[in-house]
Design a protein around this motif. Structure first.
Motif, PDB file in Angstrom:
ATOM      1  N   LEU A 133       3.285  37.150  14.637  1.00  0.00           N
ATOM      2  CA  LEU A 133       4.715  37.442  14.617  1.00  0.00           C
ATOM      3  C   LEU A 133       5.314  37.311  16.011  1.00  0.00           C
ATOM      4  N   THR A 134       6.633  37.288  16.067  1.00  0.00           N
ATOM      5  CA  THR A 134       7.367  37.260  17.332  1.00  0.00           C
ATOM      6  C   THR A 134       7.713  38.678  17.746  1.00  0.00           C
ATOM      7  N   GLY A 163      -2.351  40.659  21.885  1.00  0.00           N
ATOM      8  CA  GLY A 163      -1.563  39.790  22.769  1.00  0.00           C
ATOM      9  C   GLY A 163      -2.474  39.260  23.835  1.00  0.00           C
ATOM     10  N   THR A 164      -2.143  39.515  25.105  1.00  0.00           N
ATOM     11  CA  THR A 164      -3.088  39.172  26.163  1.00  0.00           C
ATOM     12  C   THR A 164      -4.193  40.218  26.251  1.00  0.00           C
ATOM     13  N   PRO A 184      11.384  38.218   8.582  1.00  0.00           N
ATOM     14  CA  PRO A 184      10.018  38.752   8.499  1.00  0.00           C
ATOM     15  C   PRO A 184       9.139  38.308   9.660  1.00  0.00           C
ATOM     16  N   GLY A 185       9.579  37.315  10.411  1.00  0.00           N
ATOM     17  CA  GLY A 185       8.753  36.806  11.510  1.00  0.00           C
ATOM     18  C   GLY A 185       8.781  37.644  12.764  1.00  0.00           C
ATOM     19  N   PHE A 186       9.508  38.772  12.774  1.00  0.00           N
ATOM     20  CA  PHE A 186       9.630  39.585  13.972  1.00  0.00           C
ATOM     21  C   PHE A 186       8.911  40.922  13.800  1.00  0.00           C
ATOM     22  N   VAL A 213      -0.561  38.938  17.351  1.00  0.00           N
ATOM     23  CA  VAL A 213      -1.319  38.886  16.097  1.00  0.00           C
ATOM     24  C   VAL A 213      -1.439  40.310  15.564  1.00  0.00           C
ATOM     25  N   VAL A 214      -1.018  40.511  14.321  1.00  0.00           N
ATOM     26  CA  VAL A 214      -1.009  41.836  13.689  1.00  0.00           C
ATOM     27  C   VAL A 214      -2.044  41.849  12.566  1.00  0.00           C
TER      28      VAL A 214
END
Length: 737
Positions: free
Chosen positions: A4-5, A42-43, A59-61, A81-82
């Motif tokens: 997701l963003t 994330g990192t 939904p992309g956020f 990544v969730v």
């Protein structure tokens, strides 16, 4: 798992509580219920509680708070990544924090504040209780009351770092969890309601000082050791010499320097060398008590020191972090009482008063009067060679593997002070112990020391306004060769080759202004630049420093630059700098903006030099910035970050789709050629939206095809404004010689 963003949550209710908001469709796709935990990658990896958003956004956020974003090492519009995660009940949790927090908060109060939160090692976590979905056994109102009594109004700004959890992995704090400070006291597994608040405790006797170190072990403080030794020698052993010269033998010293640099350790060690006793008063601990109890504690310490000196034994009264007890701004009545007691004691023969502070400007001015504190010492931030020597001293008694390169470790610890390196040693020992559980002769290796850097943060960077680099370097930035070269010369060369500038007799550039259209990688460039130079980065948006109260905005600017100096070598990143430094004389805010610009200019080229700190500003509207800020000696280098062309968009799409299986009908180069007006953020968002479109067709989708990308283009529109681009191009052309 779903990519997701990331966006900063607009809801004040979610702020600093470790809660993320997901679209209801995403919760269903992941098989989650509200308030289940999720793993975020994330990192670096972290975890948070997931709740449903109102469904009004794409939904992309994913919406997160500032601390979670910092834990991920990401900025807005980055990918995260969730995935669902198993959460264990924590048997024990160990945290580290500021000296004020660790001195004022009992482990029981800590447990109340952390109840119901999910934690992983290395996370920053606030003291704000998780009150959106309180777990059974929590008492939010009691937690808030105890935190406020212990620390005061600023308790909501305190951040802790999770340094250890048992069992390993993602854990949740429950009533039976044992919580404690790193290297300090821990709770017992009792209901928190049975523990009294720290503000109601009786006055404690003066605290016993810690063991002193040998003077040769005080690496990087030889000049301070020499001067303090000479002062103690005159005051304790040769007072008649001062009397013959017409001076009094009383001695008051203020020792200043960054938090954790070793100010109190210096005083204890020099006092031991001249055979003087030390009576210590920890100011934050005393100031956290109610006034009568705090006054009693301060008087107990002062009377104990006076009694020792009157018996003929040299004595040092050490007041640690004195600004907590004697603040410069709005001093409480207690300050007057303590100052009077110190003035009455200072003339006692064989007594020296030594105060330490990490913010000399925040100390009550009467403390620094000639009748009380008439001498000052300053301890500098350790440079690379001093950090390497400190590591040798700290690790000389530890079993080490062959081939350890402490210089390489020191190079990766910019901004670390002695206390940070002690924490690094302990974390490395923990990692070595876990790695060699069955070994008869465990040893600390290079990988343990380097791995410990993932968890241990420097004290100067223990707030949420630091920007994580995530291991990025300029090599990860495609194209933009001219921009990268300009930034290397203006930012990295002054820090890496100061001798070359000195040899040629020129001063290095003080700052850089990055300008360009939104979404084209200005923040990404800053992260890559910091990763290449291994710099600490303090990041702040311009509007965050503005405050409606008179003088508070200017104070925030001074504090920001002070923290940057303590974290040196460091980069100070001022995002949206046009909001912080607009043209003077054109605002209607009663002059607040003009005073902030003046404060910023004073910090950039004022009387005190700004060593090993480079200021980088970023803006989409360079014409709005006050021209004085762009003169030589300030943000003198202007670097234009242009929108991506077709080749650059191709590379961005390839990078965004690195982990996304694409259909055979997808030609990213051809697609990039059709995306005129798309920024780098738009291109990355297009790939994510296409993947979500494929998921909407079928949760078992194995690839993203051209039809999904075409459908995503209907949702993700180009964000670059042609008029703004033309204006920026014209501004850039005017700056070229």
């Amino acid at each position: 798992m779903i990519t997701l963003t990331i966006r900063l949550s607009p809801s004040a209710l979610d702020t600093r509580r470790g809660v993320v908001r997901l679209h209801p469709e995403v919760l269903d796709a992941l098989g989650l219920r509200a308030w289940d935990a999720v793993r975020l990658t994330g990192t670096r990896e972290t975890a948070a509680l997931a709740a449903a958003s109102d469904g009004s956004h794409s939904p992309g956020f994913i919406y997160v708070d500032d601390i979670t974003m910092s834990n991920l090492g990401l900025t807005e519009d980055s990918e995260v990544v969730v995935a669902p995660v198993e959460v264990s009940t924590a048997r024990s949790v160990t945290v580290a924090g500021s000296r004020l927090a660790s001195a004022s908060l009992t482990p029981e109060t800590l447990r109340l504040a952390l109840m119901g939160k999910v934690l992983t090692v290395g996370d920053a976590v606030s003291l704000l209780p998780q009150d959106l979905a309180p777990p059974p056994g929590s008492d939010v109102s009691t937690a808030r009351r105890k935190l406020s009594l212990a620390i005061g109004m600023t308790w909501t700004n305190e951040l802790l770092t999770v340094t250890g959890v048992e069992p390993p992995g993602v854990v949740a704090v429950q009533p039976a969890t044992v919580v404690g400070w790193r290297g300090g006291e821990r709770t017992a597994a009792l209901p928190p309601a049975t523990t009294p608040a720290p503000a109601t405790t009786a006055a404690a006797p003066p605290q016993q000082p810690e063991p002193a170190l040998a003077l040769p072990d005080l690496v990087g403080a030889k000049d301070a050791v020499r001067r303090l030794s000479e002062w103690f020698d005159l005051a304790f052993r040769r007072p008649e010499l001062l009397a013959q010269l017409g001076a009094k033998s009383r001695l008051g010293v203020l020792v200043s320097g960054p938090s954790g640099v070793g100010k109190a350790t210096l005083v204890r060690s020099v006092a031991a060398a001249v055979e003087a006793e030390v009576v210590e008063l920890v100011a934050p601990s005393a100031a956290a008590l109610e006034p009568a109890t705090a006054s009693q504690r301060a008087h107990d310490a002062i009377n104990s020191a006076v009694s020792t000196a009157q018996r003929g034994t040299a004595c040092v009264l050490l007041v640690s972090d004195v600004e907590a007890l004697l603040p410069a701004n709005n001093p409480p009545p207690l300050s007057t009482v303590v100052l009077d007691a110190l003035l009455a004691a200072i003339d006692t023969p064989k007594l020296a008063v030594v105060a330490t502070t990490s913010a000399a400007e925040s100390v009550h001015p009467k403390l620094r009067s000639p009748e009380l504190i008439d001498r000052e010492l300053s301890l500098p931030l350790p440079d690379g060679s001093v950090r390497a020597e400190l590591l040798r001293v700290l690790l000389r008694d530890a079993p080490l593997e062959d081939g350890i390169d402490l210089v390489a470790v020191a190079d990766r610890t910019p901004g670390f002070v002695a206390a940070d390196l002690v924490a690094l040693r302990r974390e490395a020992a923990v990692r070595a112990a876990l790695r060699q559980r069955d070994s008869d002769e465990p040893r600390i290796g290079q990988e343990d020391l380097i791995g410990a850097l993932e968890t241990v943060r420097p004290i100067s960077m223990s707030t949420s306004d630091n920007l994580a680099t995530g291991g990025l370097t300029l090599d990860d930035v495609g194209d933009m060769a001219e921009v990268k070269q300009s930034l290397t010369e203006a930012v990295l060369w002054p820090l890496q080759y100061p001798d070359s500038f000195a040899r040629l007799g020129v001063k290095p550039p003080r700052g850089v202004l990055l300008y360009g259209p939104p979404g084209c990688g200005k923040t990404f460039l800053v992260r890559a630049l910091a990763g290449t130079g291994r710099l600490n980065v303090l990041s702040v948006k311009g509007a965050e420093l503005l405050d409606k109260w008179v003088g508070e905005s200017e104070r925030a600017v001074r504090e920001l630059f002070r923290r940057a100096a303590e974290a040196a070598p460091a980069m100070l990143f001022l995002d949206e700098v046009d909001a912080l430094a607009p043209r003077r004389g054109q605002s209607s805010d009663s002059g607040v903006g003009d005073r902030v610009v003046a404060a910023l200019l004073t910090e950039l080229d004022g009387v005190e030099p700004l060593n090993e700190v480079v200021v980088v500003g970023a803006t989409n509207r360079p014409e709005l910035i006050d021209p004085a800020l762009l003169r030589p000696g300030r943000l003198e280098r202007l670097v234009y970050v242009p929108p991506p062309d077709a080749d650059a968009r191709t590379e961005i799409l390839k990078s965004a789709a690195k982990h996304t299986p694409l259909g055979e009908d997808v030609d990213l180069a051809a697609l990039a050629g059709e995306l005129e007006g798309y920024s780098a953020a738009d291109c990355a968002a297009l790939i994510r939206e296409a993947a979500l479109t494929a998921m909407r067709e079928s949760l078992a989708a194995a690839e993203v095809g051209l039809k999904h990308l075409n459908h995503a283009r209907e949702t993700i529109r180009p964000s670059l404004d042609p008029a703004q681009l033309a204006s920026l191009e014209a501004y850039a052309s005017a700056q070229r010689p």
